[in-house]
Design a protein around this motif. Structure first.
Motif, PDB file in Angstrom:
ATOM      1  N   VAL B  43       0.851  -1.197   0.000  1.00 54.40           N
ATOM      2  CA  VAL B  43       0.000   0.000   0.000  1.00 54.40           C
ATOM      3  C   VAL B  43       0.882   1.241   0.000  1.00 54.40           C
ATOM      4  O   VAL B  43       1.848   1.338   0.756  1.00 54.40           O
ATOM      5  CB  VAL B  43      -0.981  -0.006   1.198  1.00 54.40           C
ATOM      6  N   ASP B  44       0.561   2.158  -0.896  1.00 59.43           N
ATOM      7  CA  ASP B  44       1.285   3.418  -0.968  1.00 59.43           C
ATOM      8  C   ASP B  44       0.304   4.504  -1.348  1.00 59.43           C
ATOM      9  O   ASP B  44      -0.538   4.310  -2.219  1.00 59.43           O
ATOM     10  CB  ASP B  44       2.402   3.363  -2.022  1.00 59.43           C
ATOM     11  N   ALA B  45       0.442   5.631  -0.695  1.00 60.42           N
ATOM     12  CA  ALA B  45      -0.448   6.756  -0.956  1.00 60.42           C
ATOM     13  C   ALA B  45       0.363   7.923  -1.494  1.00 60.42           C
ATOM     14  O   ALA B  45       1.531   8.091  -1.147  1.00 60.42           O
ATOM     15  CB  ALA B  45      -1.161   7.170   0.323  1.00 60.42           C
ATOM     16  N   LEU B  85      -8.471   1.206  -4.840  1.00 59.01           N
ATOM     17  CA  LEU B  85      -8.145   2.625  -4.892  1.00 59.01           C
ATOM     18  C   LEU B  85      -8.977   3.380  -3.874  1.00 59.01           C
ATOM     19  O   LEU B  85     -10.187   3.192  -3.800  1.00 59.01           O
ATOM     20  CB  LEU B  85      -8.518   3.102  -6.302  1.00 59.01           C
ATOM     21  N   THR B  86      -8.349   4.235  -3.081  1.00 61.46           N
ATOM     22  CA  THR B  86      -9.100   5.247  -2.333  1.00 61.46           C
ATOM     23  C   THR B  86      -8.743   6.602  -2.911  1.00 61.46           C
ATOM     24  O   THR B  86      -7.563   6.947  -3.014  1.00 61.46           O
ATOM     25  CB  THR B  86      -8.749   5.228  -0.837  1.00 61.46           C
ATOM     26  N   MET B 128      -5.819  13.111  -2.468  1.00 65.37           N
ATOM     27  CA  MET B 128      -4.983  12.008  -2.018  1.00 65.37           C
ATOM     28  C   MET B 128      -5.439  10.743  -2.697  1.00 65.37           C
ATOM     29  O   MET B 128      -6.635  10.492  -2.823  1.00 65.37           O
ATOM     30  CB  MET B 128      -5.095  11.863  -0.508  1.00 65.37           C
ATOM     31  N   SER B 130      -4.750   6.680  -2.444  1.00 67.09           N
ATOM     32  CA  SER B 130      -4.113   5.556  -1.766  1.00 67.09           C
ATOM     33  C   SER B 130      -4.463   4.299  -2.537  1.00 67.09           C
ATOM     34  O   SER B 130      -5.629   4.027  -2.802  1.00 67.09           O
ATOM     35  CB  SER B 130      -4.617   5.453  -0.324  1.00 67.09           C
ATOM     36  N   THR B 132      -3.901   0.095  -2.760  1.00 68.30           N
ATOM     37  CA  THR B 132      -3.423  -1.177  -2.247  1.00 68.30           C
ATOM     38  C   THR B 132      -3.359  -2.126  -3.430  1.00 68.30           C
ATOM     39  O   THR B 132      -4.367  -2.327  -4.113  1.00 68.30           O
ATOM     40  CB  THR B 132      -4.358  -1.752  -1.176  1.00 68.30           C
TER      41      THR B 132
END
Lengths: 324, 324
Positions: B43-45, B85-86, B128, B130, B132
């Protein structure tokens, strides 16, 4: 030379990374062993000022961020396997992070859903927590939204509408005659959802379709009906209400519309053939989770109707809550 | 009655949800079939103003958000399986979302990593994203950080330091003598990383330890060494540099420190026994990915040293980039 982010992770979140596959949060990725199951993946984010209030206690923010995802897993009939976390913060704040991480760890243990990894990022904006949670189901057994059939019963867990009343109280709403304890119960229901993981297996075994109720019962039911290509009728008198909600409703009959359209219930809504009901009720009783039959699936194209005791439709101003 | 969020998802992201397990983004969760593999989860945002600039083109923002995660999967030796995706937005903005979603879909196809689900939330703060991402490896075969052994060679893919120079240019740095095309190359390296998925299998087969270089080569190497309980020496002359970086360095010899400590390279750093090198180089050539031997793992406790051609240590002000 360790970066601030690494320090933050080591201090607050490494103690939570108890699963072997988390590798102590010291790698770039986590390992989720397959074991031949299907993995159910869900993602939900909460934003300060939108999904929780700036002055909500940080432990309740942590619990809500995780539990809204656990609620999805429960509704899909899945057993929790772990989660990853993205945390966007203005600055590392010990007084906020300490109770946040402690509560997150407690919930991870309580629901058997270990932290597997995460990313912390700096933002000038509001705090945001995005969680991706993983659950296991036997291959092909995830409970979908699109399996409801005419004749199925509609069932909801717990009680409906408490959280929307709790939020109203936090926003200054007047609640004539409601005792302090009742008010506290409603606020708690807004802040700390109770994911119905105890029902996951029974839902998987018996339900033809299921989803969690997060944006309002009637609106979410409409989504389930559209996905299934059916319509539905809900009996207002059968919608399960808590004692505080019932007391409030007794002074304001129009409140029913708000109770069935307000967000943040995090209960399970499911459909099942009538001949499954008895076995489901037994399983639910054994799981300690109350469930109520609220209506029935009928042939149609996604229409949902709330009916009063005399069979007349109760018109709703809106059926669900939207942040946009 | 569909909410704004549902409309947004249907319009921009449903076309990307081509994997059967995504269920057309119309369910609460996605299904990731196990097939007996281990699932690698990362996970990287990325945050506007922190990881990308407000005026970065939205297609490059989408590509970067996905690719920083694909870079992690590649370094772990995993084949992409999908992502969730967020997306936190101030408001749905057609002019931004259209190219964002189109580019995300293109990259998902290009790297065989389909969108499985997501959450869009409203925020008053910066945009933003984020992500995963999930990858598959045979059971037990994820390449970890902690397997490097004294005597192993250190290898890095591609070139190092371009992105930090590209960011410097975007922030107004002067680059005497650099042609427009060279400047554009550096900016592109900052905005659109090239995940080294073509190397994933070779890394899985040959490397004893690996990670992606995202926060600066020397700082990330120090992390790998600490995880493995070893130290390392890097030859400055062996660090692979692009033609633009080389041209810039020729006018400013002190720049080397910045090249090996700046972020956003998204190359693979790995260690392997010397007798694996020839086979790895053949596999890398077949994959079309340049790789360079830059140094060696030695016994020690996490110390990393950059040496000049005469064997003297080049002291670095810092070894990595931190957002906090």
């Amino acid at each position: 030379m360790s970066s601030g982010e690494d320090d933050l992770i080591a201090r607050y979140f490494k103690p939570l990374a108890v699963a072997p596959g988390a590798l102590g949060l010291s790698d770039d990725a986590a390992i989720l062993p397959g074991h031949g199951d299907d993995m159910v993946v869900t993602v939900d984010a909460v934003v300060e000022g939108v999904h929780f209030l700036s002055d909500d206690p940080p432990d309740t923010v942590a619990r809500k961020a995780l539990r809204v995802n656990l609620s999805d897993l429960a509704a899909k009939g899945a057993e929790p396997a772990g989660f990853v976390l993205t945390l966007a913060l203005r600055a590392p704040d010990v007084a906020w992070l300490t109770p946040f991480a402690a509560a997150l760890g407690e919930d991870a243990r309580l629901f058997n859903c270990p932290l597997l990894g995460g990313d912390t990022v700096s933002t000038p904006g509001p705090v945001m927590i995005s969680i991706t949670a993983f659950g296991r189901v036997p291959p092909g057994k995830m409970v979908r939204r699109d399996g409801a059939r005419p004749g199925d019963l509609l069932i909801v867990s717990g009680t409906v509408g408490d959280a929307t009343l709790g939020l109203a109280l936090l926003q200054g709403a007047d609640s004539p005659g409601l005792a302090a304890a009742a008010r506290a119960t409603l606020v708690e229901r807004y802040r700390v959802p109770q994911p119905r993981l105890a029902l996951a297996r029974a839902v998987r075994v018996h339900a033809s379709a299921a989803m969690d109720v997060s944006d309002g019962l009637m609106g979410d039911l409409a989504k389930l009906c559209r996905a299934s290509g059916v319509s539905a009728v809900v009996e207002a008198a059968a919608v399960p209400l808590s004692a505080p909600a019932r007391a409030w409703l007794s002074r304001d009959a129009a409140l029913i519309g708000r109770l069935v359209s307000g967000g943040d219930d995090y209960e399970i809504l499911c459909a099942m053939p009538e001949d499954r009901l008895a076995a489901f009720q037994v399983a639910a009783r054994e799981a300690g989770a109350p469930v109520s039959v609220i209506g029935r699936v009928i042939a149609g194209q996604g229409a949902v109707e709330l009916r009063d005791a005399s069979g007349r439709e109760i018109r709703l101003e809106r059926r669900s809550y939207s942040h946009f």
